[in-house]
Design an enzyme around this catalytic site. Structure first.
Site, PDB file in Angstrom:
ATOM      1  N   HIS A 129      -4.263   7.395  -8.384  1.00  0.00           N
ATOM      2  CA  HIS A 129      -5.275   6.523  -8.990  1.00  0.00           C
ATOM      3  C   HIS A 129      -6.616   7.205  -9.227  1.00  0.00           C
ATOM      4  O   HIS A 129      -7.602   6.538  -9.489  1.00  0.00           O
ATOM      5  CB  HIS A 129      -5.458   5.264  -8.127  1.00  0.00           C
ATOM      6  CG  HIS A 129      -4.262   4.350  -8.142  1.00  0.00           C
ATOM      7  ND1 HIS A 129      -4.078   3.319  -7.257  1.00  0.00           N
ATOM      8  CD2 HIS A 129      -3.180   4.326  -8.970  1.00  0.00           C
ATOM      9  CE1 HIS A 129      -2.928   2.687  -7.527  1.00  0.00           C
ATOM     10  NE2 HIS A 129      -2.365   3.289  -8.553  1.00  0.00           N
ATOM     11  N   CYS A 160     -23.351  14.096 -24.766  1.00  0.00           N
ATOM     12  CA  CYS A 160     -22.768  13.929 -26.108  1.00  0.00           C
ATOM     13  C   CYS A 160     -23.049  12.537 -26.676  1.00  0.00           C
ATOM     14  O   CYS A 160     -22.728  12.252 -27.828  1.00  0.00           O
ATOM     15  CB  CYS A 160     -21.259  14.212 -26.083  1.00  0.00           C
ATOM     16  SG  CYS A 160     -20.257  12.832 -25.490  1.00  0.00           S
ATOM     17  N   GLY A 197      -0.186   1.690   4.986  1.00  0.00           N
ATOM     18  CA  GLY A 197      -1.404   0.993   4.555  1.00  0.00           C
ATOM     19  C   GLY A 197      -1.442   0.567   3.112  1.00  0.00           C
ATOM     20  O   GLY A 197      -2.498   0.614   2.496  1.00  0.00           O
ATOM     21  N   SER A 199      -0.171  -2.656   0.374  1.00  0.00           N
ATOM     22  CA  SER A 199       0.441  -3.989   0.260  1.00  0.00           C
ATOM     23  C   SER A 199       1.649  -3.947  -0.662  1.00  0.00           C
ATOM     24  O   SER A 199       2.316  -4.960  -0.847  1.00  0.00           O
ATOM     25  CB  SER A 199      -0.592  -5.005  -0.235  1.00  0.00           C
ATOM     26  OG  SER A 199      -1.069  -4.616  -1.504  1.00  0.00           O
ATOM     27  N   ASN A 223       1.908  -0.485   9.073  1.00  0.00           N
ATOM     28  CA  ASN A 223       1.033  -1.522   8.530  1.00  0.00           C
ATOM     29  C   ASN A 223       0.919  -2.612   9.592  1.00  0.00           C
ATOM     30  O   ASN A 223       1.933  -2.988  10.170  1.00  0.00           O
ATOM     31  CB  ASN A 223       1.662  -2.102   7.242  1.00  0.00           C
ATOM     32  CG  ASN A 223       0.657  -2.859   6.394  1.00  0.00           C
ATOM     33  OD1 ASN A 223      -0.114  -3.668   6.906  1.00  0.00           O
ATOM     34  ND2 ASN A 223       0.663  -2.587   5.098  1.00  0.00           N
ATOM     35  N   PRO A 224      -0.297  -3.114   9.852  1.00  0.00           N
ATOM     36  CA  PRO A 224      -0.410  -4.163  10.873  1.00  0.00           C
ATOM     37  C   PRO A 224       0.310  -5.459  10.468  1.00  0.00           C
ATOM     38  O   PRO A 224       0.628  -6.272  11.320  1.00  0.00           O
ATOM     39  CB  PRO A 224      -1.916  -4.418  10.985  1.00  0.00           C
ATOM     40  CG  PRO A 224      -2.587  -3.313  10.261  1.00  0.00           C
ATOM     41  CD  PRO A 224      -1.603  -2.703   9.314  1.00  0.00           C
TER      42      PRO A 224
HETATM   43  P1  OAD Z   1      -4.283  -3.287  -0.589  1.00  0.00           P
HETATM   44  O1  OAD Z   1      -5.683  -3.694  -0.292  1.00  0.00           O
HETATM   45  O2  OAD Z   1      -3.524  -4.093  -1.560  1.00  0.00           O
HETATM   46  O3  OAD Z   1      -3.425  -3.265   0.764  1.00  0.00           O
HETATM   47  C1  OAD Z   1      -3.888  -2.644   1.911  1.00  0.00           C
HETATM   48  C2  OAD Z   1      -2.823  -2.724   2.993  1.00  0.00           C
HETATM   49  O4  OAD Z   1      -3.306  -2.020   4.119  1.00  0.00           O
HETATM   50  C3  OAD Z   1      -2.476  -4.138   3.456  1.00  0.00           C
HETATM   51  O5  OAD Z   1      -1.069  -4.314   3.464  1.00  0.00           O
HETATM   52  C4  OAD Z   1      -3.034  -4.180   4.879  1.00  0.00           C
HETATM   53  O6  OAD Z   1      -2.247  -4.992   5.761  1.00  0.00           O
HETATM   54  C5  OAD Z   1      -2.937  -2.725   5.288  1.00  0.00           C
HETATM   55  N1  OAD Z   1      -3.854  -2.326   6.355  1.00  0.00           N
HETATM   56  C6  OAD Z   1      -5.043  -2.870   6.714  1.00  0.00           C
HETATM   57  N2  OAD Z   1      -5.597  -2.195   7.715  1.00  0.00           N
HETATM   58  C7  OAD Z   1      -4.747  -1.174   8.015  1.00  0.00           C
HETATM   59  C8  OAD Z   1      -4.764  -0.108   8.955  1.00  0.00           C
HETATM   60  N3  OAD Z   1      -5.770   0.055   9.798  1.00  0.00           N
HETATM   61  N4  OAD Z   1      -3.717   0.742   8.974  1.00  0.00           N
HETATM   62  C9  OAD Z   1      -2.672   0.599   8.127  1.00  0.00           C
HETATM   63  N5  OAD Z   1      -2.617  -0.395   7.213  1.00  0.00           N
HETATM   64  C10 OAD Z   1      -3.636  -1.264   7.151  1.00  0.00           C
HETATM   65  O7  OAD Z   1      -4.339  -1.734  -0.983  1.00  0.00           O
HETATM   66  P2  OAD Z   1      -3.309  -0.867  -1.846  1.00  0.00           P
HETATM   67  O8  OAD Z   1      -1.913  -1.300  -1.612  1.00  0.00           O
HETATM   68  O9  OAD Z   1      -3.663   0.549  -1.610  1.00  0.00           O
HETATM   69  O10 OAD Z   1      -6.370   0.581  -7.311  1.00  0.00           O
HETATM   70  O11 OAD Z   1      -3.754  -1.270  -3.309  1.00  0.00           O
HETATM   71  C11 OAD Z   1      -3.216  -0.596  -4.406  1.00  0.00           C
HETATM   72  C12 OAD Z   1      -4.255  -0.441  -5.479  1.00  0.00           C
HETATM   73  O12 OAD Z   1      -4.826  -1.691  -5.811  1.00  0.00           O
HETATM   74  C13 OAD Z   1      -5.428   0.436  -5.088  1.00  0.00           C
HETATM   75  O13 OAD Z   1      -5.163   1.810  -5.228  1.00  0.00           O
HETATM   76  C14 OAD Z   1      -6.520  -0.027  -6.009  1.00  0.00           C
HETATM   77  C15 OAD Z   1      -6.248  -1.514  -6.036  1.00  0.00           C
HETATM   78  O14 OAD Z   1      -6.605  -2.177  -7.170  1.00  0.00           O
HETATM   79  C16 OAD Z   1      -7.293   1.502  -7.715  1.00  0.00           C
HETATM   80  O15 OAD Z   1      -8.218   1.840  -7.022  1.00  0.00           O
HETATM   81  C17 OAD Z   1      -7.077   2.089  -9.044  1.00  0.00           C
END
Ligand code: OAD
Length: 261
Positions: A129, A160, A197, A199, A223-224
């Site tokens: 990303h 530019c 970590g 979703s 993942n918690p």
């Molecule tokens: P999310 O915010 O959707 O999910 C984060 C996950 O991390 C959740 O399932 C939480 O339960 C888990 N979590 C929270 N604390 C944690 C910890 N201490 N250790 C492990 N897991 C933990 O984030 P992403 O799945 O990364 O796009 O989201 C995907 C994309 O959506 C991101 O890359 C972003 C967003 O829009 C861009 O930035 C382009």
């Protein structure tokens, strides 16, 4: 101290599988950096509770109201710039070196835009990303890896004359082709995948564990909370990444050293 059984079983299963197919893919999302103080996107304290993605993180939003899109990205750039790697990032970097010493390749794929894996010492990180600290021109090939935070004006413009933007993938945009190809190749060839970590809701990254599973990889989720992937994984470590990864590293290190001649 005795490691908890789930952790020991997971480490054992990983090592057995990686002996046969010596590639470990690691796919990380925003939860990986939660313990570094960077908020996740979804969930109760998620960024998308404070902002609507369609107002600030789509190409349409960027061009309709670039100042607002920049204010949002600068908010995130400020948080990211202040953050340090956590024990989970460091454990993954150490795991890469430990596994390499035993002939196992670790391939790290991240949806995160924060550079924390690289700062911890992981190499060859596949960024799906982009990188929020990098600023690029929307028209010419100008790139700035060290653009001031906050931006000097909203919105900042290139010499530019065109709009500058953070080098992140906005909703509706294509992912960098080389990164996505490398990520799917890793998913198809790995013996095991750690999914940490995320979703598992944003495509195409969300498909990586499914591809790995179809190719008979061992899946481990850290993942918690449960995710749509949970029913599919072989091992679930329901804890924070910064807590569980150093323990997993320790277990794998002990088991691998027992296998040494
Ligand atoms: P999310 O915010 O959707 O999910 C984060 C996950 O991390 C959740 O399932 C939480 O339960 C888990 N979590 C929270 N604390 C944690 C910890 N201490 N250790 C492990 N897991 C933990 O984030 P992403 O799945 O990364 O796009 O989201 C995907 C994309 O959506 C991101 O890359 C972003 C967003 O829009 C861009 O930035 C382009």
């Amino acid at each position: 101290m005795e490691a908890e059984p789930a952790l020991r079983d997971t480490a054992l299963a990983l090592i057995e599988r990686l002996r046969d197919r010596p590639v470990l893919a690691v796919s990380t999302g925003a939860g990986m950096s939660r313990e570094s103080g960077i908020p996740t996107f979804r969930g109760e304290e998620g960024i998308w509770r404070e902002y609507r993605a369609e107002d600030v993180a789509t190409p349409q939003a960027l061009y309709a109201d670039p100042a607002l899109a920049w204010e949002f990205h600068d908010h995130l750039r400020t948080v990211v710039a202040k953050a340090d790697c956590n024990a989970g990032h460091i454990a993954l970097a150490r795991l890469e070196h430990l596994l390499a010493a035993h002939g196992i390749t670790q391939i790290l794929i991240t949806q995160n835009i924060d550079r924390l894996h690289e700062r911890a010492g992981s190499t060859g990180v596949i960024r799906l990303h982009g990188d929020i600290q990098r600023v690029v021109c929307t028209a010419c090939d100008h790139v700035d890896d060290d653009f001031p935070i906050p931006a000097p004006v909203y919105p900042p413009m290139c010499a530019c004359g065109a709009l500058l933007r953070p080098d992140v993938v906005l909703f509706g945009e294509m992912l960098p082709e080389t990164a996505i190809d490398a990520a799917f190749a890793a998913a198809a060839s790995c013996g095991a995948m750690l999914v940490i970590g995320t979703s598992v809701q944003v495509q195409p990254a969300a498909s990586l564990p499914w591809v790995a599973r179809e190719n008979e990889a061992l899946l481990v989720e850290i993942n918690p909370v449960e995710t749509p992937l949970t029913p599919l994984v072989h091992y679930s470590l329901r804890s924070g990444a910064a807590q569980v990864l150093p323990q997993l590293l320790q277990q794998m290190s002990v088991l691998l050293s027992k296998n040494d001649p």
